[in-house]
Design a protein around this motif. Structure first.
Motif, PDB file in Angstrom:
ATOM      1  N   LEU A 191      59.962  -2.704  66.257  1.00  0.00           N
ATOM      2  CA  LEU A 191      59.743  -3.031  67.666  1.00  0.00           C
ATOM      3  C   LEU A 191      60.418  -4.341  68.045  1.00  0.00           C
ATOM      4  N   PRO A 192      61.030  -4.407  69.239  1.00  0.00           N
ATOM      5  CA  PRO A 192      61.595  -5.664  69.718  1.00  0.00           C
ATOM      6  C   PRO A 192      60.495  -6.632  70.123  1.00  0.00           C
ATOM      7  N   TYR A 193      60.879  -7.873  70.331  1.00  0.00           N
ATOM      8  CA  TYR A 193      59.907  -8.910  70.666  1.00  0.00           C
ATOM      9  C   TYR A 193      59.157  -8.595  71.949  1.00  0.00           C
ATOM     10  N   ASP A 194      59.843  -8.057  72.954  1.00  0.00           N
ATOM     11  CA  ASP A 194      59.210  -7.870  74.260  1.00  0.00           C
ATOM     12  C   ASP A 194      58.482  -6.542  74.420  1.00  0.00           C
ATOM     13  N   ALA A 195      58.355  -5.742  73.340  1.00  0.00           N
ATOM     14  CA  ALA A 195      57.513  -4.545  73.407  1.00  0.00           C
ATOM     15  C   ALA A 195      56.043  -4.980  73.467  1.00  0.00           C
ATOM     16  N   PRO A 196      55.174  -4.195  74.110  1.00  0.00           N
ATOM     17  CA  PRO A 196      53.759  -4.571  74.221  1.00  0.00           C
ATOM     18  C   PRO A 196      53.140  -4.891  72.869  1.00  0.00           C
ATOM     19  N   ALA A 197      52.194  -5.813  72.870  1.00  0.00           N
ATOM     20  CA  ALA A 197      51.545  -6.245  71.630  1.00  0.00           C
ATOM     21  C   ALA A 197      50.836  -5.085  70.951  1.00  0.00           C
ATOM     22  N   THR A 198      51.009  -4.991  69.652  1.00  0.00           N
ATOM     23  CA  THR A 198      50.291  -3.993  68.847  1.00  0.00           C
ATOM     24  C   THR A 198      49.273  -4.667  67.922  1.00  0.00           C
ATOM     25  N   GLU A 199      49.389  -5.985  67.720  1.00  0.00           N
ATOM     26  CA  GLU A 199      48.433  -6.742  66.908  1.00  0.00           C
ATOM     27  C   GLU A 199      47.498  -7.468  67.875  1.00  0.00           C
ATOM     28  N   THR A 200      46.251  -6.990  67.948  1.00  0.00           N
ATOM     29  CA  THR A 200      45.281  -7.494  68.930  1.00  0.00           C
ATOM     30  C   THR A 200      43.939  -7.778  68.263  1.00  0.00           C
ATOM     31  N   PRO A 201      43.895  -8.757  67.353  1.00  0.00           N
ATOM     32  CA  PRO A 201      42.639  -9.056  66.650  1.00  0.00           C
ATOM     33  C   PRO A 201      41.577  -9.638  67.582  1.00  0.00           C
ATOM     34  N   ARG A 202      40.338  -9.480  67.189  1.00  0.00           N
ATOM     35  CA  ARG A 202      39.237 -10.044  67.957  1.00  0.00           C
ATOM     36  C   ARG A 202      38.905 -11.434  67.419  1.00  0.00           C
ATOM     37  N   GLN A 203      38.659 -12.379  68.330  1.00  0.00           N
ATOM     38  CA  GLN A 203      38.318 -13.744  67.950  1.00  0.00           C
ATOM     39  C   GLN A 203      37.077 -13.747  67.055  1.00  0.00           C
ATOM     40  N   GLY A 204      37.103 -14.563  66.012  1.00  0.00           N
ATOM     41  CA  GLY A 204      35.969 -14.688  65.109  1.00  0.00           C
ATOM     42  C   GLY A 204      35.970 -13.712  63.957  1.00  0.00           C
ATOM     43  N   THR A 205      36.995 -12.822  63.899  1.00  0.00           N
ATOM     44  CA  THR A 205      37.057 -11.827  62.827  1.00  0.00           C
ATOM     45  C   THR A 205      38.173 -12.168  61.852  1.00  0.00           C
ATOM     46  N   SER A 206      38.215 -11.415  60.767  1.00  0.00           N
ATOM     47  CA  SER A 206      39.338 -11.483  59.837  1.00  0.00           C
ATOM     48  C   SER A 206      39.939 -10.085  59.716  1.00  0.00           C
ATOM     49  N   GLU A 207      41.216 -10.041  59.381  1.00  0.00           N
ATOM     50  CA  GLU A 207      41.933  -8.769  59.257  1.00  0.00           C
ATOM     51  C   GLU A 207      42.732  -8.754  57.961  1.00  0.00           C
ATOM     52  N   LEU A 208      42.935  -7.553  57.448  1.00  0.00           N
ATOM     53  CA  LEU A 208      43.746  -7.348  56.257  1.00  0.00           C
ATOM     54  C   LEU A 208      45.132  -6.874  56.704  1.00  0.00           C
ATOM     55  N   TRP A 209      46.160  -7.658  56.391  1.00  0.00           N
ATOM     56  CA  TRP A 209      47.528  -7.289  56.744  1.00  0.00           C
ATOM     57  C   TRP A 209      48.307  -6.988  55.464  1.00  0.00           C
ATOM     58  N   HIS A 210      48.889  -5.796  55.414  1.00  0.00           N
ATOM     59  CA  HIS A 210      49.792  -5.429  54.329  1.00  0.00           C
ATOM     60  C   HIS A 210      51.215  -5.586  54.865  1.00  0.00           C
ATOM     61  N   VAL A 211      51.925  -6.606  54.399  1.00  0.00           N
ATOM     62  CA  VAL A 211      53.253  -6.930  54.925  1.00  0.00           C
ATOM     63  C   VAL A 211      54.308  -6.382  53.968  1.00  0.00           C
ATOM     64  N   ILE A 212      55.126  -5.473  54.475  1.00  0.00           N
ATOM     65  CA  ILE A 212      56.110  -4.764  53.660  1.00  0.00           C
ATOM     66  C   ILE A 212      57.502  -5.275  53.996  1.00  0.00           C
ATOM     67  N   ASP A 213      58.227  -5.750  52.995  1.00  0.00           N
ATOM     68  CA  ASP A 213      59.578  -6.268  53.203  1.00  0.00           C
ATOM     69  C   ASP A 213      60.600  -5.242  52.712  1.00  0.00           C
ATOM     70  N   LEU A 214      61.262  -4.584  53.662  1.00  0.00           N
ATOM     71  CA  LEU A 214      62.281  -3.582  53.332  1.00  0.00           C
ATOM     72  C   LEU A 214      63.689  -4.149  53.474  1.00  0.00           C
ATOM     73  N   THR A 215      63.823  -5.474  53.554  1.00  0.00           N
ATOM     74  CA  THR A 215      65.132  -6.107  53.638  1.00  0.00           C
ATOM     75  C   THR A 215      65.513  -6.666  52.262  1.00  0.00           C
ATOM     76  N   ASP A 216      66.676  -7.317  52.205  1.00  0.00           N
ATOM     77  CA  ASP A 216      67.108  -7.941  50.954  1.00  0.00           C
ATOM     78  C   ASP A 216      66.727  -9.409  50.881  1.00  0.00           C
ATOM     79  N   ASP A 217      66.116  -9.935  51.954  1.00  0.00           N
ATOM     80  CA  ASP A 217      65.800 -11.359  52.029  1.00  0.00           C
ATOM     81  C   ASP A 217      64.311 -11.622  51.834  1.00  0.00           C
ATOM     82  N   ASN A 218      64.020 -12.837  51.418  1.00  0.00           N
ATOM     83  CA  ASN A 218      62.652 -13.337  51.413  1.00  0.00           C
ATOM     84  C   ASN A 218      62.410 -13.968  52.780  1.00  0.00           C
ATOM     85  N   HIS A 219      61.371 -13.509  53.494  1.00  0.00           N
ATOM     86  CA  HIS A 219      61.106 -13.977  54.851  1.00  0.00           C
ATOM     87  C   HIS A 219      59.817 -14.795  54.892  1.00  0.00           C
ATOM     88  N   PRO A 220      59.890 -16.085  55.246  1.00  0.00           N
ATOM     89  CA  PRO A 220      58.666 -16.859  55.420  1.00  0.00           C
ATOM     90  C   PRO A 220      57.942 -16.435  56.700  1.00  0.00           C
TER      91      PRO A 220
END
Length: 583
Positions: free
Chosen positions: A440-469
């Protein structure tokens, strides 16, 4: 008619870009740039201590909020005595006092700091920018800027959203701009932050120009009992970045893109030949035989650093990013990605040598790029007093057995589980064109909408050749594990078609080597290095660490927050997504 008008605006911007390039191109090659850097003698510039601005006032023995006015100015800066003065953009209370990096803002936990950020920059940028990217556009001239306090926990209106940009005198503002006065609550935990420009499409150029500075939140009641090295002489910020210089002393930024027919200027990573610390190339610092605290920031656009000391001294970690870690961790070397902070103590008491060079051996791009050379393998030198004078450096500081431990939420408490996938797209010539999260491009509607006061589990998958901070605004996270993806090509092929980790049976592929985060990075972070070919699982929390109480501000208002890759060239080319908090 509207299409013609848009075409004319684009043509105007593009022609402006071309004119700018004609004015700044000086036929520098990689070889000539390297020659300029090689001509600069190392370790002859003394490490500066940047000016300090107190983000509070003391009245009748009580701390009270204050308002700072900090401007952005075009000025000249001497990176090395053998270089002509360099044109830079710099933060400061005035043009005469503006520095690169900018002044260190000293805040006190629980006392608000208000900052009026003012743009005094000229009508045009002295570095190239690419009009084919999604970029802040000032119709009447001016350099768009907006300030983000990296690691800060504060209202969306003060977060420095990339669309909240403004030009000189607030003549033009972006669609997300709200107000000129930013409010930093400083209610969060004590630790290290930094401020920098965050304007859409201009971040890489504005930071290269010099728009960076340190911000420290102190809590005397909590920190003084720790007994760590303190005071301006023994507690130092080190802001480290790389730059290339032309023969006239100007900052060099390549003006030809790797895909010039698509992006005339954008390059996937910027790497400079000279290593700069606190605004000086390869400086030195005279130190006593005692303990020193160094708050080290990697402020480079894309370069990773793996630091070590040439004489074998240990470095003891006491904090990572904006938080203390539970217990000190001693290491001979450590890796720091762009925008990461390492808070360390070095004890020079028993140094076997009279000097120690802070070295770097991280390949670039990381992790599969070129090896370092005689220039970028050295960072700065510590000149250590002789043993004869050691008695003059009486040291009452210590490294405690325990630091500050925050309650760690359980994985089972996560209110939501998300898969975040990193993609890089290429042209027919197999050169990068842009990068996306979840396709998704930057200006597509938000898909990450956490609720304040909660915690979430994010599985971050890197399909590129670079290490991304990966940097998440507002939220802090702990890294649970990194798992290698097996049959990676098969998984990539499925993801390119379906863009759905569950449908592509990610669990079947996540069966490879499992790694924990480095010991010193197992506390709370706001940036982490996402390895290529791995799925990195993080637990993100959207509340205060120490109290787990809701924020004292409305985090759900516009313009919201973002998360992004902190390789600035990637961030500017769409590796950034909106993050909207629900109340």
């Amino acid at each position: 008619m509207e299409m013609n008008r848009c075409a004319l605006i684009f043509l105007f911007c593009f022609l402006g870009f071309i004119v700018l390039e004609d004015a700044t191109t000086d036929s520098m090659t990689d070889e000539s740039l390297h020659k300029v850097a090689s001509s600069l003698e190392m370790f002859v510039e003394e490490l500066p201590d940047m000016p300090r601005l107190e983000g509070y006032v003391l009245e009748h023995g009580k701390l009270k909020p204050t308002e700072l006015r900090i401007g952005m100015f075009e000025t000249k800066w001497k990176f090395h005595s053998a270089l002509p003065p360099t044109t830079v953009f710099a933060y400061g209370a005035s043009k005469e006092t503006a520095t690169v990096p900018g002044p260190t803002i000293e805040a006190i936990q629980g006392t608000s700091t208000f900052v009026r950020w003012e743009n005094h920059l000229p009508s045009r940028h002295f570095l190239p920018w690419d009009p084919t990217l999604k970029t802040a556009r000032a119709k009447h001239g001016g350099v768009p800027t907006v300030v983000h306090l990296h690691g800060g926990i504060h209202e969306p209106e003060s977060d420095g959203n990339s669309q909240a940009w403004f030009t000189a005198g607030f003549n033009e503002t972006g669609p997300a701009w709200k107000k000129p006065l930013y409010h930093y609550n400083n209610i969060q935990h004590p630790g290290n932050l930094w401020y920098h420009d965050h304007a859409l499409g201009f971040t890489r150029a504005n930071l290269l120009a010099g728009l960076i500075g340190a911000y420290v939140i102190r809590s005397p009641a909590v920190e003084k009992p720790l007994g760590l090295p303190s005071g301006p002489e023994y507690d130092r910020n080190l802001l480290i970045f790389d730059r290339s210089f032309a023969t006239d002393g100007s900052i060099y930024m390549n003006s030809t893109g790797n895909n010039p027919s698509i992006h005339p200027q954008w390059q996937p990573e910027y790497f400079g030949d000279a290593i700069i610390v606190n605004g000086k190339a390869w400086p030195y610092l005279k130190v006593k035989r005692r303990k020193y605290r160094f708050r080290i920031l990697n402020a480079s656009n894309a370069r990773f650093y793996r630091f070590a000391l040439s004489n074998g001294l240990n470095m003891t970690h006491i904090g990572s990013d904006s938080t203390y870690i539970p217990m000190p961790v001693t290491a001979k070397q450590f890796l720091l990605g762009p925008s990461e902070l390492a808070d360390i103590v070095i004890d020079f008491t028993d140094s076997p040598t009279g000097e120690a060079i802070l070295t770097n051996d991280a390949v670039y791009p990381y992790p599969s790029g070129d090896p370092v050379d005689h220039l970028n393998s050295k960072v700065m030198k510590f000149v250590i007093e002789s043993k004869r004078g050691a008695l003059s450096s009486h040291d009452e500081s210590r490294i405690p057995e325990k630091l500050i431990e925050y309650r760690r939420p359980l994985k089972e408490s996560a209110a939501h589980t998300r898969y975040i996938t990193m993609y890089e797209y290429e042209s027919a010539s197999e050169e990068p064109t842009h990068l996306f999260f979840n396709g998704l491009p930057y200006d597509a509607p938000a898909t990450e909408t956490p609720r304040q006061g909660t915690s979430e589990l994010w599985h971050v998958i890197d399909l590129t050749d670079d290490n991304h901070p990966l940097h998440i605004h507002l939220g802090l996270f702990v890294v649970l594990q990194q798992t290698e993806l097996l049959k990676l090509d098969e998984f990539k092929a499925c993801m390119q078609k379906q863009n759905d980790a569950l449908r592509c049976n990610v669990e079947k592929h996540a069966k490879g080597k499992v790694m924990a985060a480095p010991v010193q990075e197992r506390g709370w972070k706001n940036v982490f290095k996402i390895q290529p070919g791995y799925i990195t699982t993080i637990l993100v929390q959207f509340s205060f660490l120490d109290s787990h109480q809701p924020y004292p501000f409305n985090a759900s208002t516009e313009p919201g927050y973002v998360y992004h890759c902190h390789i600035l060239d990637h961030e500017d080319n769409e590796m950034m997504r909106p993050l909207k908090i629900r109340s």
